[in-house]
Write a protein that holds these residues in place. Structure first.
Motif, PDB file in Angstrom:
ATOM      1  N   ARG A 142      -5.360  -1.784   2.572  1.00  0.00           N
ATOM      2  CA  ARG A 142      -5.065  -2.681   3.691  1.00  0.00           C
ATOM      3  C   ARG A 142      -3.932  -3.602   3.305  1.00  0.00           C
ATOM      4  NH1 ARG A 142      -8.006   0.502   5.538  1.00  0.00           N
ATOM      5  NH2 ARG A 142      -9.831   0.233   6.899  1.00  0.00           N
TER       6      ARG A 142
ATOM      7  N   ASP B 193      -1.898   4.440  -2.786  1.00  0.00           N
ATOM      8  CA  ASP B 193      -1.686   5.460  -1.746  1.00  0.00           C
ATOM      9  C   ASP B 193      -3.037   6.044  -1.354  1.00  0.00           C
ATOM     10  OD1 ASP B 193      -0.614   7.225   0.009  1.00  0.00           O
ATOM     11  OD2 ASP B 193       0.281   8.532  -1.536  1.00  0.00           O
ATOM     12  N   THR B 194      -3.840   5.213  -0.665  1.00  0.00           N
ATOM     13  CA  THR B 194      -5.181   5.629  -0.246  1.00  0.00           C
ATOM     14  C   THR B 194      -5.424   5.176   1.189  1.00  0.00           C
ATOM     15  OG1 THR B 194      -6.208   3.579  -0.994  1.00  0.00           O
ATOM     16  CG2 THR B 194      -6.051   5.387  -2.614  1.00  0.00           C
ATOM     17  N   PRO B 195      -6.314   5.873   1.917  1.00  0.00           N
ATOM     18  CA  PRO B 195      -6.610   5.470   3.298  1.00  0.00           C
ATOM     19  C   PRO B 195      -7.252   4.097   3.387  1.00  0.00           C
ATOM     20  CG  PRO B 195      -7.308   7.724   2.908  1.00  0.00           C
ATOM     21  CD  PRO B 195      -6.930   7.153   1.575  1.00  0.00           C
ATOM     22  N   THR B 196      -7.854   3.660   2.315  1.00  0.00           N
ATOM     23  CA  THR B 196      -8.574   2.381   2.371  1.00  0.00           C
ATOM     24  C   THR B 196      -7.681   1.192   2.107  1.00  0.00           C
ATOM     25  OG1 THR B 196      -9.171   2.575   0.048  1.00  0.00           O
ATOM     26  CG2 THR B 196     -10.727   3.486   1.667  1.00  0.00           C
TER      27      THR B 196
ATOM     28  N   CYS C 298       0.827  -1.206   0.000  1.00  0.00           N
ATOM     29  CA  CYS C 298       0.000   0.000   0.000  1.00  0.00           C
ATOM     30  C   CYS C 298       0.863   1.258   0.000  1.00  0.00           C
ATOM     31  CB  CYS C 298      -0.890   0.001   1.253  1.00  0.00           C
ATOM     32  SG  CYS C 298      -2.212  -1.237   1.188  1.00  0.00           S
ATOM     33  N   PHE C 299       0.194   2.353  -0.257  1.00  0.00           N
ATOM     34  CA  PHE C 299       0.768   3.686  -0.242  1.00  0.00           C
ATOM     35  C   PHE C 299       1.954   3.824  -1.215  1.00  0.00           C
ATOM     36  CE2 PHE C 299      -0.771   2.665   4.096  1.00  0.00           C
ATOM     37  CZ  PHE C 299      -1.896   3.458   4.099  1.00  0.00           C
TER      38      PHE C 299
END
Length: 275
Positions: free
Chosen positions: A275, A270-273, A243-244
């Motif tokens: 996992r 690169d997102t808050p969701t 992620c990110f």
């Protein structure tokens, strides 16, 4: 011959007694000459004439009967020669005479010649047709008995050499597959995804042995963080990434030779969701 001599003498007396005007046409018989004895047949007569006014014709007669009036080849000439032919009717003594006619139609003195024609009287032969008797002989029939001849029988044996069959080897050559270039389809270029990502593409061309997929953090793929391969029948590949991060990806077909890389697309995790 006595008759011919007497006739000649008589003609001489008649000719001598005729007065000839100095300006009248005069004629000379050149052939036949007086006293000639000729064979029975056509007689050629030649004469020449002279007239100061010009000669128009020469009159030829036999025994007082005119047989021809011959015009010269050049009408009106003062001196001319003429020719004609006479057919005596039979043997005998004949009085041949010639007389000139001038261009003013005046007749000149008569010139005479007594000739003798000898030969047999022409005879006419009548041929009676002969009766022809034709005898018809009946045809003869000949019967020939048929003859039967038995010819000896000759048997010929021909040996045929064996036949050799050569079967050519068949070589089957399979043309190499023409590799196409895949076209990225998903996820859409520049989109955001989770850590599990499925990359998909569209492909046309000969079915390859497989596809090679590359995911990198750099555009030039100097380092490939996530390489992958799938069968040639597949049109997608799923993997898990970190992620990110921002990623670059591409795909190409693989067979005997490698195909051409597809266009490079990007996606981001690169997102808050993520996992």
């Amino acid at each position: 011959m006595k008759v011919l001599a007497v006739a000649t003498a008589l003609v001489g007396l008649l000719t001598a007694s005729v007065a000839v005007a100095p300006d009248s046409a005069r004629v000379w018989i050149d052939d036949p000459l007086p006293g000639n004895v000729l064979e029975l047949g056509p007689v050629g007569i030649v004469a020449h004439a002279f007239d100061p006014a010009g000669v128009a014709a020469v009159v030829i007669s036999v025994d007082g009967q005119v047989i021809a009036e011959v015009a010269p080849s050049s009408y009106g000439d003062r001196f001319v020669i003429v020719r004609t032919q006479w057919d005596p009717s039979g043997p005998g003594t004949y009085l041949l005479q010639a007389q000139g006619r001038s261009t003013d139609d005046a007749l000149g003195a008569v010139t005479s010649a007594v000739i003798e024609i000898e030969g047999a009287e022409p005879t006419t032969t009548t041929t009676q047709p002969h009766a022809t008797t034709t005898t018809t002989v009946p045809p003869t029939t000949t019967t020939t008995a048929p003859t039967t001849t038995t010819a000896p029988t000759t048997t010929t044996t021909t040996t045929v050499p064996p036949t050799t069959t050569t079967t050519a080897a068949t070589t089957t050559t399979t043309a190499a597959c023409t590799i196409g270039t895949p076209v990225p389809m998903a996820p859409s270029d520049g989109s955001a995804t989770g850590s599990t990502v499925t990359l998909g593409w569209f492909y046309t061309g000969c079915e390859p042995a497989g596809f090679t997929v590359q995911i990198s953090l750099v555009r030039d793929f100097a380092i490939v963080e996530y390489p992958g391969t799938v069968a040639g029948t597949e049109r997608s590949w799923t993997t898990t990434v970190t992620c990110f991060a921002n990623y670059f990806w591409r795909v190409r077909a693989e067979d005997v030779d490698a195909g051409t890389w597809s266009d490079t697309w990007t996606f981001t995790t690169d997102t808050p969701t993520c996992r």
